[in-house]
Design a protein around this motif. Structure first.
Motif, PDB file in Angstrom:
ATOM      1  N   GLU A 133       0.842   3.545   3.100  1.00  0.00           N
ATOM      2  CA  GLU A 133       1.497   2.929   4.254  1.00  0.00           C
ATOM      3  C   GLU A 133       3.025   3.027   4.131  1.00  0.00           C
ATOM      4  O   GLU A 133       3.720   3.353   5.092  1.00  0.00           O
ATOM      5  CB  GLU A 133       1.070   1.461   4.358  1.00  0.00           C
ATOM      6  CG  GLU A 133       1.583   0.759   5.584  1.00  0.00           C
ATOM      7  CD  GLU A 133       1.106  -0.685   5.641  1.00  0.00           C
ATOM      8  OE1 GLU A 133       1.829  -1.481   6.272  1.00  0.00           O
ATOM      9  OE2 GLU A 133       0.060  -1.011   5.068  1.00  0.00           O
TER      10      GLU A 133
ATOM     11  N   ASP B 107       0.843  -1.184   0.000  1.00  0.00           N
ATOM     12  CA  ASP B 107       0.000   0.000   0.000  1.00  0.00           C
ATOM     13  C   ASP B 107       0.884   1.242   0.000  1.00  0.00           C
ATOM     14  O   ASP B 107       1.701   1.433   0.912  1.00  0.00           O
ATOM     15  CB  ASP B 107      -0.910  -0.017   1.228  1.00  0.00           C
ATOM     16  CG  ASP B 107      -1.793   1.202   1.295  1.00  0.00           C
ATOM     17  OD1 ASP B 107      -2.584   1.411   0.354  1.00  0.00           O
ATOM     18  OD2 ASP B 107      -1.661   1.960   2.284  1.00  0.00           O
ATOM     19  N   ARG B 108       0.752   2.080  -1.027  1.00  0.00           N
ATOM     20  CA  ARG B 108       1.623   3.250  -1.183  1.00  0.00           C
ATOM     21  C   ARG B 108       1.555   4.171   0.029  1.00  0.00           C
ATOM     22  O   ARG B 108       2.573   4.637   0.517  1.00  0.00           O
ATOM     23  CB  ARG B 108       1.257   4.024  -2.448  1.00  0.00           C
ATOM     24  CG  ARG B 108       2.129   5.278  -2.643  1.00  0.00           C
ATOM     25  CD  ARG B 108       1.733   6.079  -3.859  1.00  0.00           C
ATOM     26  NE  ARG B 108       1.925   5.365  -5.091  1.00  0.00           N
ATOM     27  CZ  ARG B 108       3.064   5.352  -5.800  1.00  0.00           C
ATOM     28  NH1 ARG B 108       4.095   6.034  -5.365  1.00  0.00           N
ATOM     29  NH2 ARG B 108       3.153   4.693  -6.918  1.00  0.00           N
TER      30      ARG B 108
END
Length: 108
Positions: free
Chosen positions: A87, A84-85
């Motif tokens: 995150e 997830d970018r």
């Protein structure tokens, strides 16, 4: 060399600059000679008739699906979820939200 005029000293200097290489005045003509020799060999290869020569196979096919016959099986290439970018970016020391920001390491 059939289709190209060859590498000039200006070409050598430009390539050295792009590669961030510092060539001495004595090294430049040697590099020019070496690059022209490489291009000459490529010209010779381009003259070969490859009609009927099958394209090279993939490594996995050449090895029969195993690595060096030691029993290790090459995994299949499959699409899997990515990180997830947001995150990942939240854990970065510095970011613009899309990319990591890093200090400049090459100076000219």
């Amino acid at each position: 060399m059939n289709e190209h005029a060859g590498v000039t000293l200006d070409d050598v200097r430009r390539v050295a600059e792009l590669a961030n290489l510092e060539l001495t005045a004595a090294e430049e003509p040697r590099m020019q000679r070496d690059l022209n020799a490489i291009l000459g060999h490529i010209d010779q290869l381009n003259e070969l008739d490859t009609t009927g020569v099958p394209p090279m196979t993939q490594v996995g096919e050449m090895l029969g699906g195993t690595l060096l016959g030691r029993g290790e099986v090459l995994r299949m290439d499959e699409v899997r979820p990515s990180l997830d970018r947001s995150e990942v970016m939240s854990a970065a020391p510095e970011t613009d939200g899309r990319f990591f920001k890093v200090p400049k390491v090459i100076e000219r």
